[in-house]
Motif scaffolding. Structure first.
Motif, PDB file in Angstrom:
ATOM      1  N   ASP A 139      -8.392  36.845 -14.268  1.00 41.33           N
ATOM      2  CA  ASP A 139      -9.345  36.032 -13.512  1.00 41.33           C
ATOM      3  C   ASP A 139     -10.666  36.784 -13.531  1.00 41.33           C
ATOM      4  O   ASP A 139     -10.945  37.584 -12.633  1.00 41.33           O
ATOM      5  CB  ASP A 139      -8.865  35.809 -12.077  1.00 41.33           C
ATOM      6  CG  ASP A 139      -7.644  34.908 -12.013  1.00 41.33           C
ATOM      7  OD1 ASP A 139      -7.816  33.687 -12.099  1.00 41.33           O
ATOM      8  OD2 ASP A 139      -6.515  35.437 -11.899  1.00 41.33           O
ATOM      9  N   ASP A 141     -14.203  37.122 -12.726  1.00 39.31           N
ATOM     10  CA  ASP A 141     -15.148  36.501 -11.791  1.00 39.31           C
ATOM     11  C   ASP A 141     -14.659  35.131 -11.337  1.00 39.31           C
ATOM     12  O   ASP A 141     -15.438  34.191 -11.193  1.00 39.31           O
ATOM     13  CB  ASP A 141     -16.544  36.386 -12.416  1.00 39.31           C
ATOM     14  CG  ASP A 141     -17.241  37.734 -12.480  1.00 39.31           C
ATOM     15  OD1 ASP A 141     -16.933  38.592 -11.639  1.00 39.31           O
ATOM     16  OD2 ASP A 141     -18.082  37.929 -13.364  1.00 39.31           O
ATOM     17  N   SER A 144     -11.987  30.234 -13.413  1.00 33.76           N
ATOM     18  CA  SER A 144     -12.522  29.380 -14.462  1.00 33.76           C
ATOM     19  C   SER A 144     -12.929  30.239 -15.653  1.00 33.76           C
ATOM     20  O   SER A 144     -14.028  30.783 -15.713  1.00 33.76           O
ATOM     21  CB  SER A 144     -13.734  28.594 -13.938  1.00 33.76           C
ATOM     22  OG  SER A 144     -14.272  27.777 -14.957  1.00 33.76           O
ATOM     23  N   ASN A 145     -12.026  30.363 -16.624  1.00 34.65           N
ATOM     24  CA  ASN A 145     -12.223  31.260 -17.763  1.00 34.65           C
ATOM     25  C   ASN A 145     -12.042  30.516 -19.072  1.00 34.65           C
ATOM     26  O   ASN A 145     -11.527  29.407 -19.127  1.00 34.65           O
ATOM     27  CB  ASN A 145     -11.240  32.435 -17.709  1.00 34.65           C
ATOM     28  CG  ASN A 145     -11.516  33.443 -16.603  1.00 34.65           C
ATOM     29  OD1 ASN A 145     -10.734  34.358 -16.398  1.00 34.65           O
ATOM     30  ND2 ASN A 145     -12.609  33.283 -15.877  1.00 34.65           N
ATOM     31  N   ASN A 196     -15.965  34.325 -18.286  1.00 38.08           N
ATOM     32  CA  ASN A 196     -16.142  33.343 -17.238  1.00 38.08           C
ATOM     33  C   ASN A 196     -16.952  32.168 -17.783  1.00 38.08           C
ATOM     34  O   ASN A 196     -17.874  32.346 -18.578  1.00 38.08           O
ATOM     35  CB  ASN A 196     -16.844  33.961 -16.038  1.00 38.08           C
ATOM     36  CG  ASN A 196     -16.874  33.019 -14.847  1.00 38.08           C
ATOM     37  OD1 ASN A 196     -17.707  32.132 -14.774  1.00 38.08           O
ATOM     38  ND2 ASN A 196     -15.956  33.217 -13.930  1.00 38.08           N
ATOM     39  N   SER A 197     -16.620  30.967 -17.349  1.00 40.24           N
ATOM     40  CA  SER A 197     -17.249  29.773 -17.896  1.00 40.24           C
ATOM     41  C   SER A 197     -18.650  29.531 -17.372  1.00 40.24           C
ATOM     42  O   SER A 197     -19.403  28.756 -17.973  1.00 40.24           O
ATOM     43  CB  SER A 197     -16.372  28.546 -17.589  1.00 40.24           C
ATOM     44  OG  SER A 197     -15.092  28.703 -18.175  1.00 40.24           O
ATOM     45  N   GLU A 199     -20.448  32.230 -14.921  1.00 43.20           N
ATOM     46  CA  GLU A 199     -21.134  33.425 -14.454  1.00 43.20           C
ATOM     47  C   GLU A 199     -21.841  34.127 -15.612  1.00 43.20           C
ATOM     48  O   GLU A 199     -21.303  34.224 -16.713  1.00 43.20           O
ATOM     49  CB  GLU A 199     -20.154  34.393 -13.788  1.00 43.20           C
ATOM     50  CG  GLU A 199     -19.520  33.859 -12.506  1.00 43.20           C
ATOM     51  CD  GLU A 199     -20.531  33.716 -11.393  1.00 43.20           C
ATOM     52  OE1 GLU A 199     -21.495  34.521 -11.342  1.00 43.20           O
ATOM     53  OE2 GLU A 199     -20.375  32.791 -10.570  1.00 43.20           O
ATOM     54  N   SER A 206     -22.317  35.597 -20.803  1.00 45.56           N
ATOM     55  CA  SER A 206     -21.160  35.328 -19.949  1.00 45.56           C
ATOM     56  C   SER A 206     -20.402  36.617 -19.681  1.00 45.56           C
ATOM     57  O   SER A 206     -20.213  37.444 -20.569  1.00 45.56           O
ATOM     58  CB  SER A 206     -20.237  34.301 -20.613  1.00 45.56           C
ATOM     59  OG  SER A 206     -19.787  34.771 -21.873  1.00 45.56           O
TER      60      SER A 206
END
Length: 311
Positions: A139, A141, A144-145, A196-197, A199, A206
């Motif tokens: 995971d 951040d 949503s990865n 991350n998608s 951040e 990213s």
């Protein structure tokens, strides 16, 4: 269940902290596995260094590492597993293979070849492989990865490559589970990055972690072999799935009793999308062991592993 105790000053330094693990036996009765886990700091070698030849200035720092370790004993083999936390933000998984090789008696003058090697007078050890399957529920951040495959390729000759020495790195998203059974590639220096998608870091990139493989091997058992049918995760070095409760073991819940095909092959059959999801990486680490007489009667520790590096 196979954990064996640490010995202070041996597998772990004398100043380590040791912890018991509470497990359940075959009848559900709890018991304590004594000193099953060790936690300690150790010297991490060189953290960074630079020598400025113009100023004759020398700067360097040594690193410290935090180690969490446990050992198991399976029949004649001993395996040590360590998670290592480094000051550069990286995490390392290390496996130590040691113990006693499984040998067979041979007639005088025989060498056990081509399927083994003579390790002592009248004793041959067969060639074999070890595989470790790791479930990495990452995971970065948040949940949503996305997973990107990194391949380095030579730039074709021409105007953009006048010196003939240019190369580039390509990132390819692993968009669905059906495309996320991947293998190592030495010609392309293949790595995988979990990003991350949404951040971003201060440079607009990213945020992510890089899975950097170390030693690895292909499986040499035939696809129709019963052991391989029960361990289909060996078909690829890396699998990526969407997180689902209960998907914990890559060969399924009961591999010894299965007919094959359970676990990862069954889970990816619905071909779920992976981009921007809560993803799980399944990395398989293989060691091919062709025995040597120097490894008898007790095998010196063979160290292998991989790293997760901030990128």
């Amino acid at each position: 269940r196979l954990a064996s105790p640490h010995k202070a000053g041996a597998e772990a330094p004398a100043n380590a902290r040791f912890f018991d693990a509470v497990l359940a036996d075959d009848f559900g009765v709890p018991y304590a596995s004594r000193d099953a886990v060790a936690i300690y700091e150790r010297d991490g070698g060189e953290l960074w260094r630079h020598y400025d030849v113009n100023r004759k200035a020398h700067e360097a720092r040594r690193g410290r590492e935090l180690v969490i370790s446990y050992y198991i004993m399976t029949g004649n083999y001993d395996y040590g597993f360590k998670w290592i936390f480094r000051q550069d933000g990286g995490l390392e998984f290390a496996a130590d293979l040691t113990g006693i090789m499984l040998v067979k008696g041979v007639q005088p003058g025989e060498h056990g070849e081509p399927y083994g090697h003579l390790v002592s007078t009248g004793l041959a050890a067969p060639h074999h492989q070890h595989f470790f399957a790791l479930r990495l529920d990452v995971d970065v951040d948040g949940p949503s990865n996305r997973v990107l495959e990194l391949d380095t390729r030579t730039e074709p000759p021409g105007g953009d490559n006048p010196g003939g020495n240019a190369f580039r790195m390509e990132e390819t998203p692993l968009a669905r589970e059906s495309a996320a059974g991947r293998d190592l590639s030495m010609p392309t220096h293949r790595r995988w990055r979990v990003a991350n998608s949404s951040e971003k870091n201060s440079l607009g990139h990213s945020t992510g972690f890089l899975l950097a493989p170390g030693e690895n091997s292909a499986i040499y058992g035939q696809p129709e072999a019963s052991s391989r049918r029960r361990a289909r995760f060996l078909d690829h070095h890396l699998w990526v799935t969407r997180y689902k409760p209960g998907e914990d073991h890559p060969a399924g819940e009961y591999p010894n009793q299965s007919k094959g095909g359970e676990g990862l092959p069954a889970w990816v059959a619905d071909d779920e999308p992976l981009d921007g999801e809560d993803v799980v990486l399944w990395y398989t680490l293989g060691v091919t062991h062709t025995p040597r007489p120097e490894e008898w009667p007790v095998m010196p520790a063979h160290r292998t592993g991989f790293s997760l590096i901030p990128a």
